[in-house]
Design an enzyme around this catalytic site. Sequence first.
Site, PDB file in Angstrom:
ATOM      1  N   ALA A   9     -39.779 -19.651   0.472  1.00 48.22           N
ATOM      2  CA  ALA A   9     -39.652 -18.568   1.455  1.00 48.22           C
ATOM      3  C   ALA A   9     -40.596 -17.419   1.138  1.00 48.22           C
ATOM      4  CB  ALA A   9     -38.211 -18.076   1.490  1.00 48.22           C
ATOM      5  N   GLY A  11     -43.832 -17.027   2.265  1.00 44.27           N
ATOM      6  CA  GLY A  11     -44.882 -16.748   3.241  1.00 44.27           C
ATOM      7  C   GLY A  11     -44.689 -15.425   3.960  1.00 44.27           C
ATOM      8  N   GLY A  78     -50.194 -22.033  -2.928  1.00 43.33           N
ATOM      9  CA  GLY A  78     -49.866 -23.359  -2.435  1.00 43.33           C
ATOM     10  C   GLY A  78     -48.423 -23.746  -2.710  1.00 43.33           C
ATOM     11  N   ARG A 330     -10.665  -6.141  21.584  1.00 46.91           N
ATOM     12  CA  ARG A 330     -11.331  -5.769  20.338  1.00 46.91           C
ATOM     13  C   ARG A 330     -10.541  -6.310  19.145  1.00 46.91           C
ATOM     14  NH1 ARG A 330     -12.120   0.491  20.741  1.00 46.91           N
ATOM     15  NH2 ARG A 330     -13.176   0.161  18.732  1.00 46.91           N
ATOM     16  N   LYS A 348      -7.064  -2.921  21.455  1.00 46.21           N
ATOM     17  CA  LYS A 348      -7.463  -3.000  20.052  1.00 46.21           C
ATOM     18  C   LYS A 348      -6.221  -2.857  19.179  1.00 46.21           C
ATOM     19  CE  LYS A 348     -10.343  -1.018  16.423  1.00 46.21           C
ATOM     20  NZ  LYS A 348     -11.183   0.107  15.970  1.00 46.21           N
ATOM     21  N   HIS A 360      -5.044  -3.067  35.259  1.00 48.60           N
ATOM     22  CA  HIS A 360      -6.125  -2.199  35.713  1.00 48.60           C
ATOM     23  C   HIS A 360      -6.360  -1.032  34.764  1.00 48.60           C
ATOM     24  CE1 HIS A 360      -4.908  -4.054  39.581  1.00 48.60           C
ATOM     25  NE2 HIS A 360      -3.706  -3.593  39.312  1.00 48.60           N
ATOM     26  N   ASN A 383      -3.769   7.156  20.620  1.00 44.84           N
ATOM     27  CA  ASN A 383      -3.441   6.711  19.261  1.00 44.84           C
ATOM     28  C   ASN A 383      -4.167   7.471  18.164  1.00 44.84           C
ATOM     29  OD1 ASN A 383      -5.881   5.567  20.156  1.00 44.84           O
ATOM     30  ND2 ASN A 383      -5.739   3.885  18.700  1.00 44.84           N
TER      31      ASN A 383
END
Length: 452
Positions: A9, A11, A78, A330, A348, A360, A383
């Site tokens: 890894a 490169g 290489g 959530r 949540k 709604h 809350n």
Amino acid sequence: MSLTTVILAAGKGTRMRSALPKVLHKVAGKTMVQHVIDNAKALGATTTNLVYGHGGELLQQQLANNNVNWVLQAEQLGTGHAVAQANSHVNDDDTVLILYGDVPLTKQSTLERLLAATPKHGLAVLTVNLANPNGYGRMLRVDGKLVGIVEQKDASPEQLLISEVNTGIMAVNGRLLKSWLGNLSNNNAQGEYYLTDIVAMAHSEGVEITSAQPDHPMEVEGANNRIQLAGLERAYQAWQAQELMLNGATLADPARIDVRGTVTTGEDVLIDINVIFEGKVTIGHNVEIGPNCVLKNCSIGDNVIIKANTLIEDATVAAKCTLGPYARLRPGAIMEEDSHVGNFVEMKKTRLGKGSKANHLSYLGDAEIGEKVNIGAGTITCNYDGVNKAKTIIGNNAFIGSNSSLVAPVNIGAMATIGAGSVITNTVADEQLAIARGKQRNLDGWKRPVKK
């Protein structure tokens, strides 16, 4: 004999045109190199060595949760030179599996096949046949047996006609690998130490060389630019879509879903367009998922309907529930059987009891809501006091009128009724009616203001 992996890894990935190291670019929501590390873990590798160079600090930050040996390749000389940097972490009796951080789609089953083909004191190479082998090292065979690999720039016109190419992935005995790496030469067109030269060395020493192939050529494709990266993404998503369909899901358009984790589905699941799955998602039987939904780390029960543009994260939805459109669950949200969450409702850390409904425009946070409760439009559980969170508890069969504010901590009893527009700050006992709003006044003769 144990399995050791060496992941290359180092490169820079200049063709990505990015400050990010190439291997940190993502496929299916996960960095390319993380795909490779996860594969190594799944194979049972006792040691994983990650050879890094460019962007090493960033690599180590993003991969900090992985148990790997960090091996620096200060100069990129290489692939053979890169692997040699990990020699001190390789035992003589190890089987060493060499992988690439920018080749993320290799299946575990393919690598298992390669390892099964690896002689105890020999070498196995993963090869693939390509209609257009341009740019790849060609596999050289004599009477069907592998004798070497020639890189594109060093190949003769006859060798360039060979369609079987080297993927770079190989498995080899640790003692032999270290011996061959010490004898590599950079006398070639690239002036580099080629890992591929060890195949010819093995042949010259009479060492057994075997090979294996992947199920699909895309398994061994790398990404040097963003076009190739997008190609890997599409290939991966196509495989995921096929797997979902084979397991009983109908996809409105297999090209328009994204899986960025794992998805398990039951039978007769309908998935509309532009649905995104992240993390671990479990879906039951007879589930319908509308367009543009996002499901992350969640469990969905049987016979659930998820309408358009709904977001579900770290939540649990029981059987026969209905969500959306435009609903949001959530973390910590739990919908019990046959409960309903409608448009523009957010939950949540809240449990919505069996048969309860919030259809709604509501926010329900840090709440325990009983069975068969009706939450009127515009209801909010207040809350948060700016410092701490507090809980709202609502008993079975309660009715919360529209546009109510429930200021936590507060307890609403079973069968209680809250009048619309109320601000509730104190306990409401079972079966009580609570109304907490300003008294209405009607003024006769009132004149509207006029523009001056």
